[in-house]
Design an enzyme around this catalytic site. Structure first.
Site, PDB file in Angstrom:
ATOM      1  N   SER A 268       0.978  -1.207   0.249  1.00 55.61           N
ATOM      2  CA  SER A 268      -0.439   0.340  -0.141  1.00 55.61           C
ATOM      3  C   SER A 268       0.733   1.138  -0.173  1.00 55.61           C
ATOM      4  CB  SER A 268      -1.104  -0.073   1.536  1.00 55.61           C
ATOM      5  OG  SER A 268      -1.251   1.029   1.679  1.00 55.61           O
TER       6      SER A 268
ATOM      7  N   TYR B 158      -2.374  -1.523  10.540  1.00 54.94           N
ATOM      8  CA  TYR B 158      -2.046  -1.682   9.374  1.00 54.94           C
ATOM      9  C   TYR B 158      -1.021  -1.258   8.361  1.00 54.94           C
ATOM     10  CZ  TYR B 158      -3.559  -0.849   4.958  1.00 54.94           C
ATOM     11  OH  TYR B 158      -3.704  -1.235   3.128  1.00 54.94           O
TER      12      TYR B 158
ATOM     13  N   LYS C  75       2.288  -3.551   6.542  1.00 51.03           N
ATOM     14  CA  LYS C  75       2.776  -3.686   5.189  1.00 51.03           C
ATOM     15  C   LYS C  75       4.478  -3.366   4.690  1.00 51.03           C
ATOM     16  CE  LYS C  75      -1.193  -4.381   3.358  1.00 51.03           C
ATOM     17  NZ  LYS C  75      -1.784  -5.706   2.935  1.00 51.03           N
TER      18      LYS C  75
HETATM   19  N1  UFG Z   1     -12.281  11.409   4.112  1.00 46.57           N
HETATM   20  C1  UFG Z   1     -13.357  12.506   4.331  1.00 46.57           C
HETATM   21  N2  UFG Z   1     -14.374  12.205   4.935  1.00 46.57           N
HETATM   22  C2  UFG Z   1     -14.255  10.348   5.413  1.00 46.57           C
HETATM   23  C3  UFG Z   1     -13.936   8.820   4.796  1.00 46.57           C
HETATM   24  C4  UFG Z   1     -12.127   9.792   4.087  1.00 46.57           C
HETATM   25  O1  UFG Z   1     -12.702  13.349   4.628  1.00 46.57           O
HETATM   26  O2  UFG Z   1     -15.773  10.132   5.597  1.00 46.57           O
HETATM   27  C5  UFG Z   1     -11.052  11.887   3.226  1.00 46.57           C
HETATM   28  C6  UFG Z   1      -9.948  11.476   4.232  1.00 46.57           C
HETATM   29  O3  UFG Z   1      -9.554  12.553   4.873  1.00 46.57           O
HETATM   30  C7  UFG Z   1      -8.840  11.709   2.650  1.00 46.57           C
HETATM   31  C8  UFG Z   1      -9.690  10.928   2.275  1.00 46.57           C
HETATM   32  O4  UFG Z   1     -11.034  11.257   2.670  1.00 46.57           O
HETATM   33  O5  UFG Z   1      -8.304  12.977   2.610  1.00 46.57           O
HETATM   34  C9  UFG Z   1      -9.163   9.374   1.777  1.00 46.57           C
HETATM   35  O6  UFG Z   1      -9.430   8.986   2.493  1.00 46.57           O
HETATM   36  P1  UFG Z   1      -9.479   6.980   2.696  1.00 46.57           P
HETATM   37  O7  UFG Z   1     -10.256   6.373   3.926  1.00 46.57           O
HETATM   38  O8  UFG Z   1     -10.446   6.281   1.254  1.00 46.57           O
HETATM   39  O9  UFG Z   1      -7.900   6.799   2.626  1.00 46.57           O
HETATM   40  P2  UFG Z   1      -6.695   6.830   3.154  1.00 46.57           P
HETATM   41  O10 UFG Z   1      -6.326   7.612   2.063  1.00 46.57           O
HETATM   42  O11 UFG Z   1      -7.230   7.774   4.378  1.00 46.57           O
HETATM   43  O12 UFG Z   1      -6.283   5.489   3.264  1.00 46.57           O
HETATM   44  C10 UFG Z   1      -6.269   4.562   1.555  1.00 46.57           C
HETATM   45  C11 UFG Z   1      -7.022   2.929   2.739  1.00 46.57           C
HETATM   46  C12 UFG Z   1      -5.627   2.685   3.102  1.00 46.57           C
HETATM   47  C13 UFG Z   1      -3.936   2.696   2.768  1.00 46.57           C
HETATM   48  C14 UFG Z   1      -4.137   3.971   2.110  1.00 46.57           C
HETATM   49  C15 UFG Z   1      -3.192   4.244   1.213  1.00 46.57           C
HETATM   50  O13 UFG Z   1      -7.938   3.129   3.640  1.00 46.57           O
HETATM   51  O14 UFG Z   1      -5.913   1.632   3.090  1.00 46.57           O
HETATM   52  O15 UFG Z   1      -4.980   4.070   0.953  1.00 46.57           O
HETATM   53  O16 UFG Z   1      -2.594   5.796   0.491  1.00 46.57           O
HETATM   54  F1  UFG Z   1      -3.286   2.496   3.542  1.00 46.57           F
END
Ligand code: UFG
Length: 337
Positions: free
Chosen positions: A124, A149, A153
């Site tokens: 990831s 998590y 990785k």
């Molecule tokens: N976000 C919101 N509201 C929500 C959920 C997410 O504003 O309810 C925002 C987050 O702050 C972030 C973006 O949307 O800016 C993406 O968030 P995600 O939770 O969808 O994804 P992340 O980038 O935090 O994490 C994902 C995967 C991880 C992985 C990572 C790799 O969940 O498993 O990408 O970059 F490790």
């Protein structure tokens, strides 16, 4: 000669299974349905019109795993059997380290025992921690993960490097996924998070369908064009195809340890995603601005050049495809129930 897919009934595993079957490959899936549904196996068969062997086992169960290797000629393994919920990993570090790391060790040890040394690992972008620079290239520094998590990785990547150093007859490919979204165009398989989703797209879809009231946008004061977090969203079918290219690479090139980013190279903000989803599907996504989420970074997107040059792979699906296919899957579930 078959390809073994631990966790093949899960979100990314099932989409990869379809691509492999459609490319004429023989696969064996093992899954304990800890985060997936037996229904997915039937969907894979319906979509592809092809059959495959399945074992309902935990990939950490050494004797049962050995039986799979006894009963099949496994030539390579693509490991999808990892727990992946960031927030849950903070609450349950022992479960995450045990399932992801001990599980990978049981798997790798069993592979070695049966002389199977071709391994593709689902890593990831989280291993980059706070990005050294954007876009992220594979040689950017790793480390500084902010949850168990992500650390699993990172550790498994290190374990794989150590294995290769000790025995260079292994062929190992580490794929660093960015943000997988979307679903198969049939609407039959997609992401099914248990409970309230943590990730953005599944949350958007549930707000649009009325299951959840509104999206909380975690922070609008980041150093990004509109203040909300920027990520590299990649369609899960593009991602699945990346595994086929990785397999081709390790089958063709012979011995080596390879690392590739699987991303599009384009970053979209949370607000970009909301607007694109509304425009593509015609559904309203109510949202409010909320405080930043702990552990989040401002911007994360890939430089996907290495995968293009060395694997001949690049993402082809658009943001509209990602939104439409995510929505189709949800709409199809509602229709089915
Ligand atoms: N976000 C919101 N509201 C929500 C959920 C997410 O504003 O309810 C925002 C987050 O702050 C972030 C973006 O949307 O800016 C993406 O968030 P995600 O939770 O969808 O994804 P992340 O980038 O935090 O994490 C994902 C995967 C991880 C992985 C990572 C790799 O969940 O498993 O990408 O970059 F490790």
């Amino acid at each position: 000669m078959a390809i073994l897919l631990p966790g093949g009934a899960g979100y990314i595993g099932s989409h990869t299974a379809i691509e492999l079957l459609e490319a004429g490959k023989e696969i064996v899936i093992i899954d304990n349905f800890s985060n997936s549904n037996p229904r997915v196996l039937e969907s894979i068969k319906k979509i592809t019109g092809k059959d495959f062997k399945f074992y309902e086992i935990d990939y950490m169960h050494k004797e049962k795993l050995q039986k799979v290797f006894e009963e099949n000629t496994i030539e390579s393994v693509i490991n999808f059997a990892g727990f992946k919920a960031v927030g849950e990993s903070v609450q349950k570090p022992i479960e995450y380290y045990r399932n992801n790391i001990s599980g990978a060790l049981v798997l790798l040890d069993t592979m070695r025992k049966y002389g199977c040394k071709k391994f593709i690992f689902s890593s990831s972008a989280t291993v980059y921690g706070e990005p050294e620079r954007i876009p992220l290239t594979e040689d950017c520094k790793t480390g500084g993960t902010t949850n168990p998590y992500g650390t699993t990785k990172l550790f498994i990547e290190q374990i794989l490097k150590d294995i290769y150093t000790s025995d260079n007859t292994w062929d190992i490919c580490i794929l660093r996924y960015f943000n997988p979204v979307g679903a198969h165009k049939s609407g039959r398989i997609g992401e099914e998070p248990q409970g309230i989703p943590n990730n953005l797209m599944p949350y958007i879809v549930r707000v649009a369908s009325g299951q959840l009231k509104e999206l909380s946008i975690f922070g609008d004061d980041y150093d990004t064009p509109d203040g909300t977090g920027v990520r590299d969203y990649i369609h899960v079918v593009d991602l699945a195809k990346g595994h086929l290219k990785a397999l081709e690479k390790i089958n063709k090139e012979g011995k080596g340890l390879y690392i590739y980013n699987l991303g599009t190279g384009t970053g979209y903000s949370v607000l970009d995603m909301v607007k694109a989803f509304e425009k593509t599907t015609g559904k309203k996504v109510n949202y409010k601005i909320a405080p930043r989420r702990l552990g989040d970074i401002a911007t994360c997107y890939a430089d996907p050049k290495k995968a293009k040059e060395e694997l001949g792979w690049e993402a082809t699906k658009t943001l509209e495809d990602m939104c439409q296919d995510s929505w189709n899957y949800m709409a199809n579930q509602e229709y089915l129930t």
